[in-house]
Every structure is written in structure tokens, then in C-alpha cells.
Design an enzyme around this catalytic site. Structure first.
Site, PDB file in Angstrom:
ATOM      1  N   GLU A   1      -3.652  -2.848   3.995  1.00  0.00           N
ATOM      2  CA  GLU A   1      -4.424  -2.995   2.731  1.00  0.00           C
ATOM      3  C   GLU A   1      -4.443  -4.669   2.568  1.00  0.00           C
ATOM      4  O   GLU A   1      -3.441  -5.022   2.830  1.00  0.00           O
ATOM      5  CB  GLU A   1      -3.729  -2.103   1.724  1.00  0.00           C
TER       6      GLU A   1
ATOM      7  N   LYS B   1      -4.074   1.132   9.859  1.00  0.00           N
ATOM      8  CA  LYS B   1      -4.897   0.471   8.857  1.00  0.00           C
ATOM      9  C   LYS B   1      -3.728  -0.264   7.886  1.00  0.00           C
ATOM     10  O   LYS B   1      -2.688   0.248   7.730  1.00  0.00           O
ATOM     11  CB  LYS B   1      -5.362   1.824   7.832  1.00  0.00           C
TER      12      LYS B   1
ATOM     13  N   GLU C   1     -11.946   1.556  -1.609  1.00  0.00           N
ATOM     14  CA  GLU C   1     -11.524   2.680  -2.589  1.00  0.00           C
ATOM     15  C   GLU C   1     -11.711   1.920  -3.994  1.00  0.00           C
ATOM     16  O   GLU C   1     -11.605   0.949  -4.397  1.00  0.00           O
ATOM     17  CB  GLU C   1     -10.052   2.608  -2.098  1.00  0.00           C
TER      18      GLU C   1
ATOM     19  N   ASP D   1      -1.372   4.656   8.814  1.00  0.00           N
ATOM     20  CA  ASP D   1      -1.291   3.451   7.786  1.00  0.00           C
ATOM     21  C   ASP D   1      -0.114   2.724   8.058  1.00  0.00           C
ATOM     22  O   ASP D   1       0.860   3.493   8.476  1.00  0.00           O
ATOM     23  CB  ASP D   1      -1.182   4.260   6.384  1.00  0.00           C
TER      24      ASP D   1
ATOM     25  N   SER E   1      -0.094   8.114   1.556  1.00  0.00           N
ATOM     26  CA  SER E   1      -0.048   9.036   0.356  1.00  0.00           C
ATOM     27  C   SER E   1       0.880  10.113   0.592  1.00  0.00           C
ATOM     28  O   SER E   1       1.147  10.870  -0.495  1.00  0.00           O
ATOM     29  CB  SER E   1      -1.570   9.487   0.219  1.00  0.00           C
TER      30      SER E   1
END
Length: 285
Positions: free
Chosen positions: A131, A129, A198, A100, A59
Site C-alpha cells: 500500500e 500487494k 480504492e 497482501d 482485511s
């Protein structure tokens, strides 16, 4: 201009948070707290405020670099910010540090993911992490078998924003919910220790947690029934411009300082008053 303030020891002298201690927290149903962090100063403030875990999130592409999505963020940039945050935790820091894997750093398969994870862990991360579900289960298993703790991420996955048709709640219909539950179980069975959920209905996130009781689910816009919560630091401090999602709560409105706002966030997650089941959550309706 330079700062000559000398770092001080962690005033609380907390024991370092480990994967084992996080699992023990989960087993006794103590909520796990997480915030994003991108630099040494804010990492230290968050750690001193009692955060259990910090996430160096991609982010940063939007918050620090001014991009419209996370997609332009590179692995080298993630490693740089991970090193910065890790330095902020060097003097008595206790928080568990997650970083991430950015877009393009693991999509080519397990070997690429391992090389990227190696770079982030050498920079100071203790967990990486990634996704998405489906194909990521094989990559997760590959990393875990080689000693890399993995945090999965399902629901709204920002790196897939174009494929998902924008920033929208996932799993609202029966088919979508079933896919999320299946993918979550596959990732948990592959060894993912933690999973960010999320922007999904509360009941779907609760079902994911119930399907894999040992999995540490961390919600963001996924209701209060997860093992813990995460927010973007800039959002919970009221620094983000524009319209914020309904799941965000501005803790700076309640506290007189950044540290106080962070402590209030930790307390609210721990005592279950955040997120609110109605105001900060979504339903399948």
C-alpha cells in the site's frame, strides 16, 4: 467432525491465469475480476465461478479475527491464509493468487519487503500487494527486479487509516488528485504490473489508467473506468454486518447460492454492468 468429500477437478478446466494472460486480457479491454479469499473452500468456489484473480487480503483482520482495522494482522497469519487459499487451487485451479504484505512487513525498506514477499510466495502467492505511494516506488522496483510481481494500492489505503483520518474518499480536490496521479505513475514506472485504486473519484481513477495504459488498474469504489474490479467476498455475499459502502453490491440477493452469486459478479464486471457509474461511484464534487 470431519468432511470426507473428495476434491474434484475443475469442471471448466480453465487454463491457469498468468501475468501474461492478464496483460493480454487488459490489452483487448476485457475486464479483470478479483475477489478476496481467505480459505481453501471459498477459494475453490471462487475459482470454479470463473474469477480471474484472488486476493488474500489483510482485511481478514476485521472479517475473520474481529479487529477494527487491518493493522494487527501479522506476516505469519498472512502466510497461513495464503497457504490455505493456495491449497484450494491445487486441484485444477486457475485463478492468479495475490497476497497482501501486512502492516510492518515492508515499511523498513526493500530488504524487509523482499524477505516478506519470499515468505508469501513460498506459501503460494504469485504476486504481492503493498500500500501507498512515494517511498514505495523504490521498494516496488527492488522487488520487480528480483522476480516478484507487484500489485500497488493507492487511494484509501487501510494500513494508513489513522494518518488519512478515517475511511474517506481520497483525491477529491485538485491537489489530492495530482498526488495520486503522480504516485501512480511512479509506481507504474517502477514496474508495478497491477494497482488497486480504492475509494477515489471516478475521474481520478480514469486519469490514472490513462496516464499508464499498460498498468492493470483494479477498482474498488473507483468507478467503472478501471481495467478490473475487486470486492471483499463477505461484502458481495451479504455476510458483512453493519453499514456497507455505496460501492458494494450484494450479489447473493440475485443468486440462490454462493457459487451463483460469484458467477453473477464475474458476469456483471465482464459486461460492464457493475459498478454502476452513479450508484457505485464517487465524484470530485
Amino acid at each position: 467432525m470431519s468432511s470426507h468429500v473428495q476434491p474434484t477437478a475443475n469442471p471448466g478446466q480453465r487454463k491457469p491465469v498468468t501475468l501474461h494472460s492478464l496483460r493480454a486480457m487488459h490489452a483487448r479491454r476485457e475486464k479483470i475480476t478479483m475477489l478476496t479469499a481467505y480459505d481453501a473452500t471459498f477459494a475453490r468456489l471462487a475459482d470454479e465461478s470463473g474469477l480471474d484473480t484472488l486476493l488474500v487480503g489483510d482485511s481478514l483482520g476485521m472479517l475473520l479475527q474481529g479487529h477494527s482495522s487491518t493493522l494487527p494482522v501479522t506476516l505469519a497469519e498472512m502466510a497461513y491464509h495464503t497457504r490455505c487459499v493456495a491449497r484450494g487451487l491445487q486441484h485444477g485451479g486457475a485463478a492468479w493468487l495475490i497476497a497482501d504484505l501486512p502492516f510492518g512487513s515492508y515499511q523498513q525498506g526493500p530488504s524487509q519487503a523482499m524477505a516478506s514477499a519470499e515468505m508469501l510466495m513460498q506459501a503460494g502467492a504469485q504476486m504481492v500487494k503493498l500500500e501507498g505511494g512515494g517511498w514505495t516506488a523504490e521498494t516496488t522496483r527492488f522487488l520487480v527486479e528480483r522476480g516478484v510481481p507487484v500489485c500497488a494500492h493507492l487511494g484509501l489505503t487501510p494500513q494508513s487509516v489513522h494518518a488519512l483520518g478515517g475511511y474517506r474518499v481520497q483525491g477529491r480536490d485538485a491537489d489530492g488528485a495530482a498526488v495520486l496521479r503522480r504516485q501512480a505513475k511512479e509506481l507504474a514506472d517502477a514496474g508495478a504490473a497491477m494497482m488497486v485504486l480504492e475509494l477515489m473519484p471516478t475521474e481520478v481513477a480514469a486519469a490514472v489508467q490513462a496516464d499508464s495504459p499498460g498498468l492493470m488498474t483494479i477498482g474498488i469504489g473507483a468507478g467503472p473506468d478501471t481495467a478490473g474490479q475487486v470486492l471483499v467476498m463477505h461484502d458481495m455475499l451479504g455476510a458483512t454486518r453493519g453499514r456497507l459502502p455505496r460501492f458494494v453490491r450484494n450479489f447473493m440477493l440475485e443468486g440462490g447460492s454462493i457459487g451463483d452469486a460469484m458467477r453473477r459478479y464475474v458476469a456483471a464486471v465482464k459486461d460492464g454492468t457493475f459498478p454502476d457509474r452513479v450508484a457505485h461511484a464517487y465524484s470530485a464534487d
